[in-house]
Design a protein around this motif. Structure first.
Motif, PDB file in Angstrom:
ATOM      1  N   ASN A   1      -0.650  -7.050   5.438  1.00  0.00           N
ATOM      2  CA  ASN A   1      -1.362  -7.916   4.495  1.00  0.00           C
ATOM      3  C   ASN A   1      -2.727  -8.364   5.003  1.00  0.00           C
ATOM      4  OD1 ASN A   1       0.708  -8.371   2.278  1.00  0.00           O
ATOM      5  ND2 ASN A   1       1.889  -9.024   4.067  1.00  0.00           N
ATOM      6  N   ILE A   2      -3.430  -7.480   5.666  1.00  0.00           N
ATOM      7  CA  ILE A   2      -4.783  -7.774   6.156  1.00  0.00           C
ATOM      8  C   ILE A   2      -5.766  -7.026   5.267  1.00  0.00           C
ATOM      9  CG2 ILE A   2      -6.369  -7.627   8.104  1.00  0.00           C
ATOM     10  CD1 ILE A   2      -3.887  -7.570   9.944  1.00  0.00           C
ATOM     11  N   ASP A   3      -6.526  -7.752   4.488  1.00  0.00           N
ATOM     12  CA  ASP A   3      -7.443  -7.129   3.534  1.00  0.00           C
ATOM     13  C   ASP A   3      -8.661  -6.539   4.239  1.00  0.00           C
ATOM     14  OD1 ASP A   3      -5.853  -7.802   1.377  1.00  0.00           O
ATOM     15  OD2 ASP A   3      -6.868  -9.716   1.043  1.00  0.00           O
ATOM     16  N   LEU A   4      -9.031  -5.338   3.832  1.00  0.00           N
ATOM     17  CA  LEU A   4     -10.199  -4.657   4.381  1.00  0.00           C
ATOM     18  C   LEU A   4     -11.232  -4.468   3.276  1.00  0.00           C
ATOM     19  CD1 LEU A   4      -8.336  -1.922   6.468  1.00  0.00           C
ATOM     20  CD2 LEU A   4      -9.191  -4.149   7.270  1.00  0.00           C
ATOM     21  N   VAL A   5     -12.471  -4.217   3.676  1.00  0.00           N
ATOM     22  CA  VAL A   5     -13.542  -3.979   2.708  1.00  0.00           C
ATOM     23  C   VAL A   5     -14.064  -2.558   2.883  1.00  0.00           C
ATOM     24  CG1 VAL A   5     -14.215  -6.389   2.458  1.00  0.00           C
ATOM     25  CG2 VAL A   5     -15.237  -5.006   4.276  1.00  0.00           C
ATOM     26  N   GLU A   6     -14.484  -1.970   1.791  1.00  0.00           N
ATOM     27  CA  GLU A   6     -14.876  -0.569   1.773  1.00  0.00           C
ATOM     28  C   GLU A   6     -15.963  -0.259   2.787  1.00  0.00           C
ATOM     29  OE1 GLU A   6     -14.487   3.309   0.719  1.00  0.00           O
ATOM     30  OE2 GLU A   6     -13.317   1.666  -0.141  1.00  0.00           O
ATOM     31  N   GLU A   7     -16.928  -1.135   2.917  1.00  0.00           N
ATOM     32  CA  GLU A   7     -18.075  -0.834   3.782  1.00  0.00           C
ATOM     33  C   GLU A   7     -17.713  -0.743   5.254  1.00  0.00           C
ATOM     34  OE1 GLU A   7     -20.782  -4.470   4.813  1.00  0.00           O
ATOM     35  OE2 GLU A   7     -20.015  -4.781   2.778  1.00  0.00           O
TER      36      GLU A   7
END
Length: 225
Positions: free
Chosen positions: A119-125
């Motif tokens: 449940n660790i959100d990542l970002v595309e960049e």
């Protein structure tokens, strides 16, 4: 001591309150927005150290001339070191960094899989980066100016921490590791989903036994010892 509505209203009117703002992933593309937002807070609020909080709870006297402000940056992303901490440094703000210690322990090649599973959100960049999490050297550097605490070992929710092995992995070992790396006390803990102290007796006692003095929840920063 029980504090009722009248006391709360008086404290708010007199500026004796603490504003805590939670952040998660703060990639480089968000740096201008984050800097602007934190600068606005810095104009109206005073930065708060752990010593300020301890003094308040010991004496009942608010030690600052303005309401307090604590920015909290969760998870242990690499951009805690490259974006969030430098902005707070420039503005003279003391931030809290609750880090998932097993995310930091994880080899860079496995960090995306670990994030997806916990449940660790990542970002595309940032997905093409060679590393998503902090290193322990970066944790130690952040701790020179800020407060680093565990966000459990695995980003775990309170109801899944039941056995002695769970408690050691999620509460005891993370605190010991952070203190060894930083040379500073890790005074607080926080669960996934921000469960407050006082709702689960077994886990509450484990938090006290581990030596924590504060617990961060979605709505409170609680002094628990």
């Amino acid at each position: 001591m029980t504090t009722g509505f009248t006391q709360h209203r008086t404290a708010l009117a007199e500026g004796r309150y603490l504003r805590v703002v939670n952040y998660h992933n703060t990639p480089e593309s968000m740096a201008p927005q984050l800097r602007e937002e934190l600068a606005a807070y810095a104009e109206s609020f005073a930065g708060v150290t752990i010593a300020d909080l301890d003094r308040f709870y010991a004496t009942g006297v608010w030690p600052l001339d303005r309401p307090g402000f604590i920015p909290v940056f969760y998870e242990g992303y690499r951009n805690n070191h490259t974006v969030a901490a430098p902005i707070c440094d420039a503005l003279g703000l003391t931030a809290w960094f609750p880090i998932i210690t097993r995310f930091v322990d994880c080899p860079p090649a496995d960090q995306r899989a670990f994030a997806d599973a916990h449940n660790i959100d990542l970002v595309e960049e940032e997905l093409s980066s060679d590393r998503l999490a902090l290193t322990w050297d970066e944790v130690a550097e952040i701790a020179e100016r800020h407060i680093v605490v565990p966000h459990t070992g695995s980003h775990e929710q309170i109801t899944n921490i039941r056995t002695p092995a769970d408690i050691d992995r999620e509460l005891i070992t993370p605190r010991r590791k952070i203190q060894e790396v930083t040379g500073q006390e890790a005074p607080a803990t926080v669960y996934l989903y921000g469960t407050p102290f006082g709702t689960h007796p077994l886990q509450d006692q484990a938090v006290l036994n581990a030596g924590y003095r504060y617990q961060i929840s979605n709505t409170m920063l609680q002094r628990i010892a």
